[in-house]
Each structure stands twice: as C-alpha cells, then as structure tokens.
Design a protein around this motif. Structure first.
Motif, PDB file in Angstrom:
ATOM      1  N   ARG A  39      -4.856   4.295  31.949  1.00  0.00           N
ATOM      2  CA  ARG A  39      -5.273   3.189  30.893  1.00  0.00           C
ATOM      3  C   ARG A  39      -5.279   3.560  29.600  1.00  0.00           C
ATOM      4  N   LEU A  40      -5.383   5.016  29.297  1.00  0.00           N
ATOM      5  CA  LEU A  40      -5.339   5.522  28.002  1.00  0.00           C
ATOM      6  C   LEU A  40      -3.948   5.396  27.499  1.00  0.00           C
ATOM      7  N   ASP A  41      -2.939   5.302  28.319  1.00  0.00           N
ATOM      8  CA  ASP A  41      -1.579   5.080  27.907  1.00  0.00           C
ATOM      9  C   ASP A  41      -1.377   3.599  27.325  1.00  0.00           C
ATOM     10  N   GLN A  42      -1.946   2.751  27.965  1.00  0.00           N
ATOM     11  CA  GLN A  42      -1.905   1.361  27.433  1.00  0.00           C
ATOM     12  C   GLN A  42      -2.708   1.234  26.035  1.00  0.00           C
ATOM     13  N   GLN A  43      -3.930   1.831  26.337  1.00  0.00           N
ATOM     14  CA  GLN A  43      -4.860   1.545  24.955  1.00  0.00           C
ATOM     15  C   GLN A  43      -4.213   2.165  23.786  1.00  0.00           C
ATOM     16  N   ILE A  44      -3.585   3.367  23.944  1.00  0.00           N
ATOM     17  CA  ILE A  44      -3.035   4.194  22.890  1.00  0.00           C
ATOM     18  C   ILE A  44      -1.904   3.260  22.251  1.00  0.00           C
ATOM     19  N   ALA A  45      -0.947   2.808  23.257  1.00  0.00           N
ATOM     20  CA  ALA A  45      -0.015   1.785  22.864  1.00  0.00           C
ATOM     21  C   ALA A  45      -0.421   0.815  21.981  1.00  0.00           C
ATOM     22  N   ALA A  46      -1.374   0.133  22.523  1.00  0.00           N
ATOM     23  CA  ALA A  46      -1.757  -1.200  21.695  1.00  0.00           C
ATOM     24  C   ALA A  46      -2.526  -1.048  20.549  1.00  0.00           C
ATOM     25  N   SER A  47      -3.219   0.108  20.625  1.00  0.00           N
ATOM     26  CA  SER A  47      -3.845   0.619  19.132  1.00  0.00           C
ATOM     27  C   SER A  47      -3.061   0.836  18.175  1.00  0.00           C
TER      28      SER A  47
END
Length: 346
Positions: A39-47
């Motif tokens: 989930r962090l990987d996706q959130q970091i990419a979007a951020s």
C-alpha cells in the motif's frame, strides 16, 4: 558533502497503521506487514506524482508496520512483530526507495543478534540506492528496551556515534528520533552536535487543535538547534484495542526558524509536504548575529551538572529475564531516589 542540493521537497506521509495485536500466527502478521508495504508503494508513487520529482525525502510514522504491544510480553512481541536487521521487510522498503529515487525514513521494532531476548525501536533511513544509511535506536521509552538499558554492552558494539548517528547525504545531514523523544532536548542537541541539519521525527501521537506538548517541543527543537523537523504522525491505528483515531493527524514540517511550513489534519494524507531550503539553513548557520543560536552555545557551562547527576539508571537489562513490570519498578525507584535527594518533593 560538496554535491548537496540547494533545495528539495520533503513529505511527512501520514498513513494508517494496521496493527498486529490481534494476530497470533506468524504468517498472518507477515501478511499484514507485506500489505502495508504494498500500500505504501502505491501511496508514495501517487504522492510524488502530485508533489513533483523533486520530492526526495519521505518520512513515515512510528511503528507503521505493526503498531505497538498491548499487553504482549517482551518475548512474545519480539517473536510476533519485530523484524530482522537484514530481513525481508527492509529489503522490500529498500526496493521502494530505489524505485522512486527517494530517501525513505521510518520506524520499526527490530531484533539485534547482539542482544538476544530484547528488541529495540529503531528509526531507519534508506537512501535511493536501497542502502540503509542510518539506524537510530530510541533512547527514551517507557515500555520498551533501549540502548541505555544495556548501555555498556551497546557502547562496546556500536560506540557513541552509533548511539547518535548522523547521515551526511546529498540532501543534507539527516538524523532521526522517535515519538516522545522530541520532548527530550538532549537527544536533538546531541544529534545537532554531530552536524544534523534535518531531524526526521516518526511519531504516533494525539492530535489536537490546541498546542500539545509535543508540538511545542517540535518548534523548540527546530529553533534551538537551527534544524528542519519533518514530523510524520499516524492516521490512526486499526485492528488494535485503542480507539482508532486516538493518534491521528497533525503531520508537519517546521523550518529552522520555527515556522510551520506545512501541516495536515486527520486521516491519510500527503498534504504535509514542503520545500527544504538547505542553502538558506547553511547560510543562516554561517551568519554571525543574535539569531545564530547554534554558534552561541556554551556547553562547558552545563557539562559538570550532567556529569554529577544520576537519575534513571543505565544497564538495568544486562542480565536476567525482563518483564514489563521492570519499567515501572525502575521508574518508581528513580522517583524515590530523587525524593531522597530533595529534587522531587512529595
């Protein structure tokens, strides 16, 4: 370093902590942790897509992988929720740092083969190559082992520079501290003595529209040390006995003048991002004048008082099996000792 950036953007990423307290099987715990990392990987990419590619530093909250022990013994928590120093969790986080070309900082419960039977709450920094460039073990904790509790052996293993590590990088001199340690000015000061320019503060704390002790301390630590403070709080803790929103909101970035550059409210958020003006910090530190507090420190004034004072004792966990009552019993003994000295009065 000669190739330091003049400026970049940092993000205190506020994410929900998915606790493992209700999980009794190792496979279930590892599944929760892996889901958090995915989930962090996706959130970091979007951020990064929203903030921009000059977002070079992302700080995650305290114990974001597991939550904290709620009644589990030290032995049970070590087996259930702690990660290895070269474990799969760090490998997965390193891949995220590499993939997004960022410095990634966070906090986790960690095992150390030098100290069997114990664990430490560890702040880490991973660089864009995927290397762990800093490990800081929390020094002040009410209910977890710390290096001070095994002080002599810890110094033998890591030395004083390992107790107060500072990583010199292209985005400045980075240091870390955990949660309520922002209330202990000596921790930030010792890191600043070693050149820290940016304090990475992973926390999980009560958020309030009123000024809290920790928020006041964040501003104080920034001003008195002339450092940036990047403070990342949890967006609540789920799957835990405590009400989920008890520790939710208020992640922020504070500059070396004590100005809050960015702050977010409650819930998962990437709103707490800001420009880090490294050139400005270095310029103000180099400039003589009343406001250059760092250059005006007179440590010799205080050294003897610290040397002569003995409050909470070191080395209380070097021998024997440790239970959770140890912490309150040691604190009570310290209070009684300080009462006899007249420092604390009934």
């Amino acid at each position: 370093m000669n190739n330091c950036l003049d400026s970049f953007r940092a993000l205190a990423l506020q994410v929900t902590c998915h606790a493992v307290n209700y999980s009794n099987h190792s496979s279930q715990v590892r599944s929760i942790i892996q889901s958090t990392i995915n989930r962090l990987d996706q959130q970091i990419a979007a951020s990064i897509a929203f903030i921009g590619q000059d977002c070079r530093l992302i700080v995650l909250p305290e114990y974001f992988l597991t939550g904290f022990p709620m009644g589990e013994s030290i032995a049970v928590w070590a087996e259930k929720a702690c990660i290895e120093m070269d474990g799969a969790e760090y490998e997965a986080l390193s891949k995220i740092a590499q993939k997004h070309k960022i410095f990634l900082a966070g906090n986790a419960y960690e095992l150390d083969p030098n100290f069997p039977g114990l664990y430490f709450q560890t702040c880490f920094i991973i660089d864009p190559s995927g290397s762990i460039i800093l490990r800081y073990r929390r020094l002040n904790s009410m209910f977890a082992p710390t290096p001070h509790d095994v002080w002599d052996k810890y110094l033998d293993c890591y030395g004083l520079e390992g107790v107060f590590p500072v990583a010199k990088t292209e985005i400045g001199n980075l240091a870390a501290l955990a949660s309520e340690e922002i209330l202990y000015p000596e921790v930030a000061r010792c890191l600043t003595m070693r050149g820290a320019e940016i304090l990475l503060h992973s926390t999980s704390e009560i958020y309030s529209p009123n000024l809290t002790p920790k928020d006041a301390a964040k501003i104080s630590r920034a001003v008195e040390n002339m450092v940036y403070v990047v403070s990342s709080n949890t967006a609540g803790i789920v799957n835990s006995p405590i009400p989920s929103a008890s520790v939710d909101g208020g992640s922020k970035i504070i500059d070396y003048r004590g100005i809050v550059l960015a702050e977010t409210g409650a819930g998962e958020s990437m709103a707490a991002f800001a420009k880090i003006d490294l050139a400005g910090l270095k310029s103000d530190r180099y400039r003589p004048g009343l406001n250059n507090i760092l250059s005006r420190q007179r440590f010799e004034l205080y050294a003897e008082s610290y040397q002569r004072s003995h409050f909470y004792p070191p080395n209380t966990m070097l021998d024997g099996e440790i239970n959770r009552q140890h912490f309150t019993q040691t604190q009570q003994a310290t209070i009684e000792h300080l009462t006899k000295l007249g420092i604390i009065r009934k």
